[in-house]
Design an enzyme around this catalytic site. Sequence first.
Site, mmCIF file in Angstrom:
data_model
loop_
_atom_site.group_PDB
_atom_site.id
_atom_site.type_symbol
_atom_site.label_atom_id
_atom_site.label_comp_id
_atom_site.label_asym_id
_atom_site.label_seq_id
_atom_site.Cartn_x
_atom_site.Cartn_y
_atom_site.Cartn_z
ATOM 1 N N ASP A 1 2.542 -0.060 -3.814
ATOM 2 C CA ASP A 1 2.942 1.307 -3.450
ATOM 3 C C ASP A 1 4.150 1.263 -2.511
ATOM 4 O O ASP A 1 4.684 2.307 -2.127
ATOM 5 C CB ASP A 1 1.771 2.124 -2.883
ATOM 6 N N SER A 2 4.628 0.045 -2.200
ATOM 7 C CA SER A 2 5.926 -0.099 -1.535
ATOM 8 C C SER A 2 7.019 0.546 -2.379
ATOM 9 O O SER A 2 8.120 0.785 -1.877
ATOM 10 C CB SER A 2 6.242 -1.579 -1.295
ATOM 11 N N ASP B 1 -1.497 -1.096 -6.853
ATOM 12 C CA ASP B 1 -2.096 -0.529 -5.644
ATOM 13 C C ASP B 1 -2.761 0.807 -5.940
ATOM 14 O O ASP B 1 -2.190 1.653 -6.658
ATOM 15 C CB ASP B 1 -0.987 -0.260 -4.599
ATOM 16 N N LYS C 1 -5.461 -3.133 -6.277
ATOM 17 C CA LYS C 1 -5.504 -3.599 -4.884
ATOM 18 C C LYS C 1 -5.782 -2.408 -3.993
ATOM 19 O O LYS C 1 -5.247 -1.327 -4.214
ATOM 20 C CB LYS C 1 -4.183 -4.267 -4.498
ATOM 21 N N GLU D 1 -6.468 -1.321 0.363
ATOM 22 C CA GLU D 1 -6.286 -1.770 1.743
ATOM 23 C C GLU D 1 -7.515 -1.445 2.583
ATOM 24 O O GLU D 1 -8.086 -0.358 2.436
ATOM 25 C CB GLU D 1 -5.063 -1.064 2.363
ATOM 26 N N GLU E 1 -1.309 -9.551 5.440
ATOM 27 C CA GLU E 1 0.063 -9.116 5.770
ATOM 28 C C GLU E 1 0.247 -9.092 7.283
ATOM 29 O O GLU E 1 -0.584 -8.518 8.017
ATOM 30 C CB GLU E 1 0.331 -7.726 5.168
HETATM 31 O O1 KIV Z 1 2.906 -2.397 -1.681
HETATM 32 C C1 KIV Z 1 3.224 -3.607 -1.589
HETATM 33 O O2 KIV Z 1 4.294 -4.048 -2.016
HETATM 34 C C2 KIV Z 1 2.257 -4.504 -0.964
HETATM 35 C C3 KIV Z 1 2.704 -5.893 -0.650
HETATM 36 C C4 KIV Z 1 3.661 -5.876 0.450
HETATM 37 C C5 KIV Z 1 1.559 -6.788 -0.402
HETATM 38 O O3 KIV Z 1 1.164 -4.101 -0.699
#
Ligand code: KIV
Length: 273
Positions: free
Chosen positions: A44-45, A83, A112, A114, A180
Site C-alpha cells: 500500500d506504499s 497489502d 499482508k 500490519e 520494518e
Molecule cells: O507497503 C509496502 O511497500 C510495505 C513494505 C515497505 C514492506 O509494506
Amino acid sequence: MRTTLLDIRKMKAAGRRIAMLTAYDYPSARLADRAGAPLLLVGDSLGMVVHGHDTTLPVTLDDMTRHAAAVVRGAERALVIADLPFLTYATPDDAVTAARRLMQEAGVQAVKLEGGAHIAPTVRHLTQFGVPVMAHLGFTPQSQHTLGVRVQAKEAGCAKRLIEDALALEAAGAFAVVLELVPADLATEVSARLRVPTIGIGAGAGCDGQVQVWHDLLGLFETSPRHARRYAEIGAAIEQALSAYVDDVQEGRFPTASQSSRMDPDELARALA
Ligand code: KIV
C-alpha cells in the site's frame, strides 16, 4: 513454476536469503519477475510512491485490487502478496471480505496485514480458510500517526513485546513476518526464534530476507530512505530522455522519415482533387 509457501519455508531452512520487492503495475511486475525475485509485494506504499499521497492511509481496496491484478498479469513465477489497506481488516469478517477481493478478483496468492498479537485471531481466521498471510511488525506505516516514522522497539519492554508478537503471529499461521525499522540485533534474534522467515526493511542483515520499495531501489525520486541502496538512477535517466524528446519535438528533429509512413502520390493527388 510459481514460488510456493513451501519454497519460502525451505529457503529459510537452507539459509538461502529471500529477495522481495514491491511492484505496482504490469511492467514493474514483469521486470521484477524476470530478475528472479521469488516474492512480489503489491504494497500500500503505492499510495505514496504511485499516487503521491503523504501516507498509505488513503489507499482503498479498489486501488489495491486494480494494481494487484496488473501485477499478477506481469508475474509468471513470483508469489504475489497484496497489502490489506488501512481499516479493511479491523474485524476477522472484514479481513475475509478484503482478502476475497484480492485473491478472487486480482488473483494474488497471499495478503499482508500490519499489527501484533492483537490481530493474531484475524490471521488465524484467514489462514484457516486458506488465505496465506504475511505479517508486518516494527514500524507499521498504517499506524504512522501513532508510532511516528522512526526505528521501533529500541527499549527492552517494546523489544520483548515485538518478540512475543512475532511468535503469536507465527502460531496463528503467518507464513512470514516483515520487520520494518527494527534494530538489527533485535531482528536477528527474532529471525532465530521463528521457524517462518523474517523479511526485513531497515532491520539489518540478520533477517531471512529483505524487501525494498521499487522506486527507492531504482532511484525514481531525488532521495531514498537510509535503509535503501540505489541500484540505478532511473529517475534522472527518464528525465533526461524526456527532455531530449521535448527538445527534439520543439526543434523539429522528431519525427523523421523513419518514424513516419508515406502514401502513394497518386492516391494523395486523387484525395486532393
Ligand atoms: O507497503 C509496502 O511497500 C510495505 C513494505 C515497505 C514492506 O509494506
